[in-house]
Scaffold this active site. Structure first.
Site, mmCIF file in Angstrom:
data_model
loop_
_atom_site.group_PDB
_atom_site.id
_atom_site.type_symbol
_atom_site.label_atom_id
_atom_site.label_comp_id
_atom_site.label_asym_id
_atom_site.label_seq_id
_atom_site.Cartn_x
_atom_site.Cartn_y
_atom_site.Cartn_z
ATOM 1 N N LYS A 1 -0.858 -16.016 10.136
ATOM 2 C CA LYS A 1 0.117 -15.136 10.790
ATOM 3 C C LYS A 1 1.022 -15.865 11.792
ATOM 4 O O LYS A 1 2.030 -16.421 11.373
ATOM 5 C CB LYS A 1 -0.611 -13.952 11.426
ATOM 6 C CG LYS A 1 -1.116 -12.974 10.357
ATOM 7 C CD LYS A 1 -1.336 -11.569 10.895
ATOM 8 C CE LYS A 1 -1.446 -10.562 9.776
ATOM 9 N NZ LYS A 1 -2.793 -10.344 9.260
ATOM 10 N N TYR B 1 -11.329 -6.695 8.410
ATOM 11 C CA TYR B 1 -10.274 -6.928 7.423
ATOM 12 C C TYR B 1 -10.044 -8.431 7.315
ATOM 13 O O TYR B 1 -9.811 -9.109 8.322
ATOM 14 C CB TYR B 1 -8.953 -6.243 7.820
ATOM 15 C CG TYR B 1 -7.863 -6.563 6.825
ATOM 16 C CD1 TYR B 1 -7.819 -5.923 5.592
ATOM 17 C CD2 TYR B 1 -6.916 -7.557 7.081
ATOM 18 C CE1 TYR B 1 -6.854 -6.242 4.650
ATOM 19 C CE2 TYR B 1 -5.943 -7.880 6.144
ATOM 20 C CZ TYR B 1 -5.918 -7.221 4.940
ATOM 21 O OH TYR B 1 -4.965 -7.555 4.004
ATOM 22 N N TYR C 1 0.814 -1.213 0.000
ATOM 23 C CA TYR C 1 0.000 0.000 0.000
ATOM 24 C C TYR C 1 0.848 1.264 0.000
ATOM 25 O O TYR C 1 0.536 2.237 0.686
ATOM 26 C CB TYR C 1 -0.948 0.002 1.212
ATOM 27 C CG TYR C 1 -1.986 -1.080 1.126
ATOM 28 C CD1 TYR C 1 -3.099 -0.908 0.316
ATOM 29 C CD2 TYR C 1 -1.858 -2.289 1.807
ATOM 30 C CE1 TYR C 1 -4.055 -1.905 0.198
ATOM 31 C CE2 TYR C 1 -2.806 -3.290 1.692
ATOM 32 C CZ TYR C 1 -3.906 -3.088 0.892
ATOM 33 O OH TYR C 1 -4.838 -4.067 0.762
ATOM 34 N N ASP D 1 -12.455 -15.466 11.611
ATOM 35 C CA ASP D 1 -11.125 -15.196 11.073
ATOM 36 C C ASP D 1 -10.225 -14.840 12.249
ATOM 37 O O ASP D 1 -10.251 -13.714 12.752
ATOM 38 C CB ASP D 1 -11.228 -14.046 10.060
ATOM 39 C CG ASP D 1 -9.871 -13.624 9.509
ATOM 40 O OD1 ASP D 1 -8.833 -14.049 10.057
ATOM 41 O OD2 ASP D 1 -9.856 -12.838 8.538
#
Ligand SMILES: *Cc1c(COP(=O)(O)O)cnc(C)c1O
Length: 462
Positions: free
Chosen positions: A309, A151, A20, A260
């Site tokens: 992660k 997200y 980004y 999530d």
């Protein structure tokens, strides 16, 4: 050999895209070494810094760099084989990892799909829900309910269930449509070891979500949310009782509930999985819309769970999707009989070996005590930020500390301010936050908080 006397940051700039960031944006810092919780960095102008990595390399490097157990696990596996295809073949690291994940996640979750990144595991989860509904004779159920401020990753379908503004849905109108967004769930505060939210706010929110679900159920395959902590969408800590509301609504309408936990899994919030916070008692008066009951004891269990992660201790890219036996049974009885996904690097043996070593370290060590120590260090250290001009709120949960500002952060200036205190931070929007490695001592945590306080002083222009 490249004949180039320019520094690494100069060679990088304009050549490589960074996350980004514009191609010719501020030059990055070069990592010259990394050990334990520390990075040795070289600034674009040649200055050297040693800094605590308060980001855990985007929330995954929980056991630190050059961890002997993880180094050894990956190296040992490399001497056997680094990769094999997973079609028609299997191997010890994958089977062991799946067995481990099944053992440490809630009992109903029985089946494991190993994906190559968090976003891909979300894609797989969404496919599972669509295939599940289709196999039940409901092929029109193609969309999802998600939270504003969520997200779930950067691939198209994952982006499509992420916050419509933060996920830049307007930029990709042909790719992202049809999903339903519930309001951000009401906030909760950590008070005497419990996450406490406002009863009236919860009831009002539950009512709104119930209406949204009822109105759209016939086209919804499932509900996907980050339990308790919305990460990249704003570091928002919310009332865990919202999860129970979602469980009830999903059950009533035949939707799959998908959590999530890519950011929150493996201890980050102070529980092994963030959904465990939902075992807090619920006052009878708190929840309307038919959701929840009296003081409940069991945590809400999803039908589908994504982890990533910290799964490999930050060593290699790997994620997993777990689903219940019921869901797997329906998919197995479908037209294809299979879950329709299979990436080249599925169940990569090096990544699985790292994950096994990382989970072994978690299971044999005192992660809960360490995270509790980080929590108290951050909570105490960040008190100094609460009274700074420009600071809106300060909050923390587990090994997560957040300073929310009124204005966007001037990222280069805040980065420098953190580095001057010996702390690597990567603020975004109006948030200066830390997600330190579990390896951090309470003293390290105090240093991190001081770096955050310094960075929080660097607010961008009006
Ligand atoms: C980081 C993240 C993802 C995406 O994972 P990648 O490995 O970056 O693809 C998905 N969901 C959540 C909650 C995350 O924090």
């Amino acid at each position: 050999m490249p004949d180039d006397r320019r520094s690494l940051p100069e060679r990088d700039r304009g050549l490589l895209w960074h996350p980004y960031a514009p191609l010719a944006g501020p030059a990055p810092y070069a990592v010259e070494a990394a050990n334990g919780i520390r990075l040795a960095l070289r600034a674009p102008d040649g200055r050297g810094f040693e800094a605590i990595d308060a980001m855990s390399s985007w929330w995954c490097m929980v056991h630190g760099y050059r961890n002997p157990a993880l180094d050894r696990a990956v190296f040992d596996q490399m001497t056997r084989f680094s990769h094999v295809m997973f079609g028609g073949l299997t191997h010890e690291p994958a089977v062991q990892l799946a067995e481990r994940l099944r053992r440490i996640t809630p009992e109903p979750l029985q089946h494991v799909f190993l994906a190559d990144s968090g976003s891909i595991s979300v894609e797989v989860a969404l496919k599972v829900a669509i295939q599940y509904q289709s196999a039940r004779g409901l092929p029109e159920r193609q969309n999802f309910l998600a939270f504003r401020g969520g997200y779930h990753g950067d691939t198209f379908a994952a982006m499509g269930v992420s916050d419509p503004v933060g996920g830049m849905h307007a930029e990709f109108p042909g790719q992202l449509a049809g999903n339903v967004f519930a309001p951000r769930p009401p906030a909760a505060m950590l008070t005497a070891g419990r996450l406490v939210g406002d009863d009236a706010a919860l009831a009002e929110w539950a009512e709104e979500v119930a209406v949204l679900v009822a109105r759209n159920a016939s086209r919804l395959a499932g509900i996907i949310v980050e339990p308790v902590l919305q990460g990249a969408g704003g570091m928002h800590i919310y009332d865990p009782r919202c999860l129970r509301v979602l469980r009830e609504l999903a059950d009533a309408e035949g939707l799959l509930l998908m959590f999530d936990e890519i950011a929150t899994g493996f201890g980050r919030t102070g529980k092994l999985f963030a959904a465990e916070w939902s075992s807090e008692p619920v006052p009878d008066s708190a929840v309307s819309a038919g959701a929840a009951g009296p003081a409940a004891a069991a945590a809400v269990v999803p039908d589908v769970l994504c982890v990533g992660k910290a799964l490999t201790g930050g060593y290699l890219s790997l994620a997993a999707m777990l689903c219940s036996a019921e869901v797997a049974g329906v998919i197995s009885g479908s037209r294809f009989g299979a879950l329709m996904h299979g990436p080249t690097f599925m169940a990569n043996p090096l990544a699985c070996a790292a994950a096994n070593a990382s989970l072994e370290l978690l299971e044999s060590g005192d992660w809960a005590g360490r995270v509790a120590g980080i929590q108290s260090g951050l909570t105490e250290g960040l008190q100094a930020a609460a009274s700074l001009p420009g600071v809106r709120t300060v909050r923390s949960l587990g090994a997560v500390g957040v300073v929310e500002l009124h204005q966007p952060v001037d990222v280069p200036a805040a980065t420098e301010a953190g580095l001057a205190q010996g702390v690597w931070l990567r603020p975004f929007r109006n948030l200066v936050y830390a997600m330190p490695p579990y390896l951090c001592s309470v003293g390290d945590t105090v240093e991190i908080a001081a770096g955050m306080v310094a960075a929080a002083g660097r607010v961008g222009g009006p």
